[in-house]
Design a protein around this motif. Structure first.
Motif, short mmCIF file in Angstrom:
data_model
loop_
_atom_site.label_atom_id
_atom_site.label_comp_id
_atom_site.label_asym_id
_atom_site.label_seq_id
_atom_site.Cartn_x
_atom_site.Cartn_y
_atom_site.Cartn_z
N HIS A 1 0.82 -1.21 0.00
CA HIS A 1 0.00 0.00 0.00
C HIS A 1 0.86 1.27 0.00
O HIS A 1 0.72 2.16 0.83
CB HIS A 1 -1.05 0.04 1.12
CG HIS A 1 -0.68 -0.55 2.43
ND1 HIS A 1 -0.82 -1.86 2.72
CD2 HIS A 1 -0.18 0.02 3.55
CE1 HIS A 1 -0.42 -2.09 3.95
NE2 HIS A 1 -0.03 -0.98 4.46
N ALA B 1 -5.16 -1.29 -6.71
CA ALA B 1 -4.24 -2.43 -6.67
C ALA B 1 -4.57 -3.41 -5.55
O ALA B 1 -3.89 -4.42 -5.40
CB ALA B 1 -2.81 -1.93 -6.50
N ALA C 1 0.26 -6.63 -0.88
CA ALA C 1 1.29 -6.75 -1.91
C ALA C 1 1.63 -8.21 -2.17
O ALA C 1 1.87 -8.61 -3.31
CB ALA C 1 2.54 -5.98 -1.48
N GLY D 1 -1.03 -9.64 -4.34
CA GLY D 1 -0.88 -9.20 -5.71
C GLY D 1 0.19 -9.99 -6.45
O GLY D 1 0.00 -10.37 -7.61
#
Length: 560
Positions: free
Chosen positions: A273, A508, A458, A461
């Motif tokens: 983030h 995202a 993250a 992702g």
């Protein structure tokens, strides 16, 4: 060779195999340390479904992870799960295992994790509302060795001794069989042949067991030294600098060349983030001074941040980072802060925040009594409140009780009210509704929480992107180019207006369903891993200012 001789030898082989198996089981659980893990908790919205997922990974690898799925929204008929490793991707993943439906909304099952490293559990959800898939990051690492109960060890040792005696006896009898026909007087050499056979058998067994024990000892040492997880060591220091005092965090790469377990892809750290590193410092023992910092990377190994005007003392330091593989870890150290005047503070990152509160267990006017923040009742349930820096108040809503239970899944809900007691709308903070940090009084339990759970977005992702990659093996790009591109991305984020930055960060992240009737609440799913006294810092943003609320609570083990 007659039939009796053949059967005796077959029996000897079977007994030897059984004994080796028993010794293997005994050796594999013989150890002398244990490190606990709180597992992974994820709350996700996928299609028309909303699920709350709890995964308890094994503390030894290979091992089984326990997967529990609570269906909070949607009509589900079945859920399947499989592990997927970053290195091998979808092409190298095993088939799905179906989870068992325990009640109307709960599914549970085990998934084997066979290798250490960055991995995930992919859930395939099916029902009338259509099929969807959810990826949950899981760090598959060995964090413990097993110990054998003393009684089990004694029992296995006695069984082993009995098997050895039986094996030696059988070998001696086999060596003497067939010398005398039935009804004839045994020759004088029979006893000698039996004794010689038993002696040779004893020597062979001793050599076999000695060799096996040497191999097992070597394997156990290799497990402890190379496979057992150890966090990447860091060296943190505080020195005077322009604008305050500088906190420097340097990654320690000692041993990278000789021990693969210590190695990290440190050039491939990715932002979570929007920040390469999230660092929390908390003064001990009172846990009364707190800071949430985002150090800048000055080179591959070094990160720097300006310390806010914290009071002098010893501080615990926790730094969260995520690698390109999705592997996330917390780096820890202890620092000494000499204290500094507040007028000198110039933060390097505008999202940095800090707070000085009353010591844990002490409340103004009640220094000699416990402080668990149970100072109010909200809608008939125990609640807690704390004042924020802008004059508003933060409320712990729907608190289950004055004392919570370890191992139980809670949805920690907090709301903000202005000075007049009205709902105070919140703004996104780093792309989400809020952040929380939970720390046990002795520092042995630490977690950085988000509204989606205890994992890194993250990491999700990276692992989700790897699933879309058809390559059997992941190929890393050039390390310097990758690092430079990440640094440019992070620097660019700092120049964007707050609204544009949050829009980019939220795009995202996975879908979250935390919409409230009034935008003044934030929720965090969590299960306290062990009993103890905990302090909770809840961070939200309002009118461009990061606000931090502090709550204490006691957690006990459940009554059996």
């Amino acid at each position: 060779m007659n039939a009796i001789n053949y059967l005796n030898k077959q029996r000897a082989v079977w007994l030897l195999r059984l004994y080796m198996l028993l010794l293997f089981v005994a050796g594999s659980i013989n150890a002398d340390a244990h490190v606990g893990s709180s597992g992974v908790i994820v709350q996700r919205k996928a299609g028309t479904y909303q699920v709350l997922v709890s995964i308890q990974p094994p503390d030894v690898v290979p091992g089984t992870a326990t997967v529990t799925v609570f269906v909070e929204q949607g009509r589900v008929n079945r859920i399947k799960a499989r592990p997927i490793y970053f290195d091998s991707g979808d092409k190298g993943a095993p088939t799905y295992d179906e989870l068992t439906r325990l009640d109307a909304n709960r599914y549970e099952g085990d998934v084997w994790l066979m290798e250490s490293g960055s991995s995930s559990v992919e859930l395939a959800i099916a029902g009338p509302d259509g099929p969807v898939k959810v990826v949950v990051p899981v760090m598959a690492v060995a964090t413990a060795v097993r110990t054998m109960p003393q009684g089990t060890g004694i029992g296995l040792a006695l069984m082993g001794l009995l098997l050895i005696v039986m094996l030696i006896t059988i070998i001696g009898a086999s060596n003497a069989d067939g010398i005398a026909a039935p009804g004839q007087t045994p020759p004088p050499t029979l006893k000698r042949r039996r004794v010689v056979g038993m002696g040779v058998g004893a020597v062979v067994l001793a050599l076999l067991l000695t060799g096996w024990r040497s191999w097992w000892t070597s394997s156990a040492e290799s497990y402890k030294n190379e496979q057992l997880y150890r966090p990447l060591p860091i060296k943190a220091s505080v020195v005077p600098a322009a604008g305050g005092q500088q906190l420097t965090i340097r990654l320690d790469t000692t041993g990278f060349g000789t021990n693969w377990q210590k190695r990290r892809q440190i050039s491939f750290v990715i932002p979570d983030h929007g920040k390469l590193m999230h660092t929390f410092v908390v003064r001990t023992p009172g846990l009364d001074a707190f800071a949430h910092l985002h150090p800048n990377r000055s080179d591959t190994l070094t990160y720097n941040a300006t310390l806010p005007p914290l009071p002098a003392g010893t501080y615990l330091l926790f730094s969260d980072i995520v690698y390109r593989s999705g592997y996330a870890e917390t780096l820890t150290d202890t620092i000494q802060v000499p204290g500094q005047p507040s007028s000198a503070y110039l933060p390097l990152d505008t999202d940095d925040s800090w707070l000085v509160a009353t010591p844990m267990g002490v409340k103004a006017g009640a220094e000699n009594g416990p402080h668990l923040d149970n100072d109010m009742v909200v809608c008939g349930k125990p609640g807690a409140s704390t004042k924020l820096a802008d004059g508003s108040s933060m409320l712990w809503m729907d608190k289950p009780g004055a004392v919570l239970e370890s191992g139980k899944l809670y949805n920690l809900k907090f709301a903000v009210a202005d000075a007049a007691g009205k709902a105070a709308p919140l703004e996104p903070y780093l792309g989400m509704g809020g952040h929380a940090v939970i720390l046990r009084s002795d520092g042995s339990v630490y977690i950085h929480l988000h509204p989606v759970g205890t994992y890194s977005m993250a990491a999700e992702g990276s692992l989700t992107g790897r699933l879309a990659d058809t390559a059997r093996t992941f190929q890393y790009p050039d390390a310097q180019r990758f690092r430079d591109s990440i640094d440019r991305y992070v620097s660019r984020l700092k120049t964007l207006p707050e609204g544009e930055k949050n829009k980019l960060l939220m795009a995202a992240m996975p879908p979250m369903n935390h919409t409230m009737a009034v935008n003044n609440m934030v929720e965090f799913p969590y299960a306290f891993p062990r009993a103890g006294h905990y302090r909770i810092w809840v961070q939200v943003k309002r009118n461009g200012q990061v606000l931090t609320g502090v709550f204490d609570t006691q957690v006990n083990d459940p009554l059996l």
